[in-house]
Design a protein around this motif. Sequence first.
Motif, PDB file in Angstrom:
ATOM      1  N   GLU A  50       0.848  -1.196   0.000  1.00 31.61           N
ATOM      2  CA  GLU A  50       0.000   0.000   0.000  1.00 31.61           C
ATOM      3  C   GLU A  50       0.880   1.240   0.000  1.00 31.61           C
ATOM      4  N   TRP A  51       0.754   2.025  -1.045  1.00 30.26           N
ATOM      5  CA  TRP A  51       1.575   3.224  -1.158  1.00 30.26           C
ATOM      6  C   TRP A  51       1.100   4.292  -0.180  1.00 30.26           C
ATOM      7  N   THR A  52       2.068   4.855   0.542  1.00 29.65           N
ATOM      8  CA  THR A  52       1.783   6.003   1.386  1.00 29.65           C
ATOM      9  C   THR A  52       2.032   7.276   0.578  1.00 29.65           C
ATOM     10  N   THR A  55       5.637   7.404  -0.377  1.00 33.34           N
ATOM     11  CA  THR A  55       5.959   6.516  -1.491  1.00 33.34           C
ATOM     12  C   THR A  55       5.665   7.185  -2.830  1.00 33.34           C
ATOM     13  N   ILE A  56       4.548   7.894  -2.906  1.00 37.28           N
ATOM     14  CA  ILE A  56       4.185   8.598  -4.148  1.00 37.28           C
ATOM     15  C   ILE A  56       5.242   9.632  -4.494  1.00 37.28           C
ATOM     16  N   TYR A  57       5.667  10.408  -3.501  1.00 34.21           N
ATOM     17  CA  TYR A  57       6.714  11.396  -3.754  1.00 34.21           C
ATOM     18  C   TYR A  57       8.015  10.720  -4.187  1.00 34.21           C
ATOM     19  N   LEU A  58       8.371   9.611  -3.528  1.00 32.73           N
ATOM     20  CA  LEU A  58       9.634   8.945  -3.804  1.00 32.73           C
ATOM     21  C   LEU A  58       9.670   8.328  -5.191  1.00 32.73           C
ATOM     22  N   VAL A  59       8.554   7.765  -5.647  1.00 32.53           N
ATOM     23  CA  VAL A  59       8.507   7.189  -6.984  1.00 32.53           C
ATOM     24  C   VAL A  59       8.694   8.288  -8.032  1.00 32.53           C
ATOM     25  N   ASN A  60       8.049   9.417  -7.839  1.00 32.71           N
ATOM     26  CA  ASN A  60       8.241  10.541  -8.756  1.00 32.71           C
ATOM     27  C   ASN A  60       9.674  11.042  -8.719  1.00 32.71           C
ATOM     28  N   ARG A 133      -3.385  10.318   0.145  1.00 31.35           N
ATOM     29  CA  ARG A 133      -2.735  10.015  -1.125  1.00 31.35           C
ATOM     30  C   ARG A 133      -3.256  10.911  -2.249  1.00 31.35           C
ATOM     31  N   ARG A 134      -4.515  11.287  -2.168  1.00 34.51           N
ATOM     32  CA  ARG A 134      -5.082  12.166  -3.193  1.00 34.51           C
ATOM     33  C   ARG A 134      -4.354  13.503  -3.209  1.00 34.51           C
ATOM     34  N   LEU A 135      -4.124  14.070  -2.027  1.00 35.69           N
ATOM     35  CA  LEU A 135      -3.407  15.342  -1.961  1.00 35.69           C
ATOM     36  C   LEU A 135      -1.935  15.182  -2.345  1.00 35.69           C
ATOM     37  N   ALA A 136      -1.373  13.994  -2.066  1.00 35.24           N
ATOM     38  CA  ALA A 136       0.005  13.750  -2.474  1.00 35.24           C
ATOM     39  C   ALA A 136       0.112  13.723  -4.000  1.00 35.24           C
TER      40      ALA A 136
END
Length: 315
Positions: A50-52, A55-60, A133-136
């Motif tokens: 489950e992406w936190t 995680t979203i920032y790090l993948v980008n 996650r939506r705001l991320a």
Amino acid sequence: VSMSRFVANICPLEESYKHILLPLAYSVVFVLGLLLNGAMLWLCCCHTKEWTCTTIYLVNLAVADLLYIFSLPLLIINYAMQDIWLFGELLCKMVRFLFYNNLYGSILLLTCISVHRFLGICYPIRSLAYKTRRLAVIGTAVSWILVLIQVLPSLIYARTGFINNRTVCYDLTSPDNFSNYYLYGMVLTVSGFLCPFLIILICYCLMIRSLIQTTGKSNLMSSAARAKSIRTILLVCGLFAVCLAPFHITRAMYLYVRVHRKPDCRLLQGATLFYKSWRPLVGLNSCFSPLLYFLSAYYTLHSQSHCQESLLLFQ
């Protein structure tokens, strides 16, 4: 004739150091960056259920790093062949664009991560509604839009030219265009580096104060975990100070000397040496970011013995 072209004509620069330093430095960055960011994406995509938000920032961040890393072989070949550009003007523009896209994209994404952690430590309850996650995803999208607005002019300024009957890909822009580039370079330094760096610095100072003040008042974090958090914060600030601040300072000095100073060959040679020697160090940011922001977070998140610490810092 512009001052920059006049200076270039009467002050031939000694840049033989580039033909050894830059291929070696870029080769190290290419290998390390490819391995570290590749491992980071693999762990995120294959071993994170489950992406936190982080995680979203790090993948980008990893994607931005890899786009830059994939352009490095062209620069390695270019500098190894003593500044002979073989790949045409379009790829010249793309290489320069990807460098600045990675540089300022990474800075903005690290700013998002810093603000996220600041909210989690200083306002753990009130910030829950904003740590979604939506705001991320919205934050990353806004970051990329801002970066594109900032660095799109680099596609216009970047170009090829001829020096001593050899095709070159200019580092910033052609000599006769430095006066126009100077203003853009200063705006880019302030908007792309200085403002985000100040935000990160303020966030981390407030986080350190909060961590120190909560000593003995909260059971959410052990003293060892708190000390580790403070060391991580200081390390991140050190990364910015070592990798990014000197580059922007030396670039500003280089542009100023090229545009505003009367011809002073020794000063110009020194400014050029400092700026172009420090440029590869900026690329190391793409190697250190996975170590600082993912590997420690990943193993902390997946360690049951540090569950409370990970919930506070990395979710």
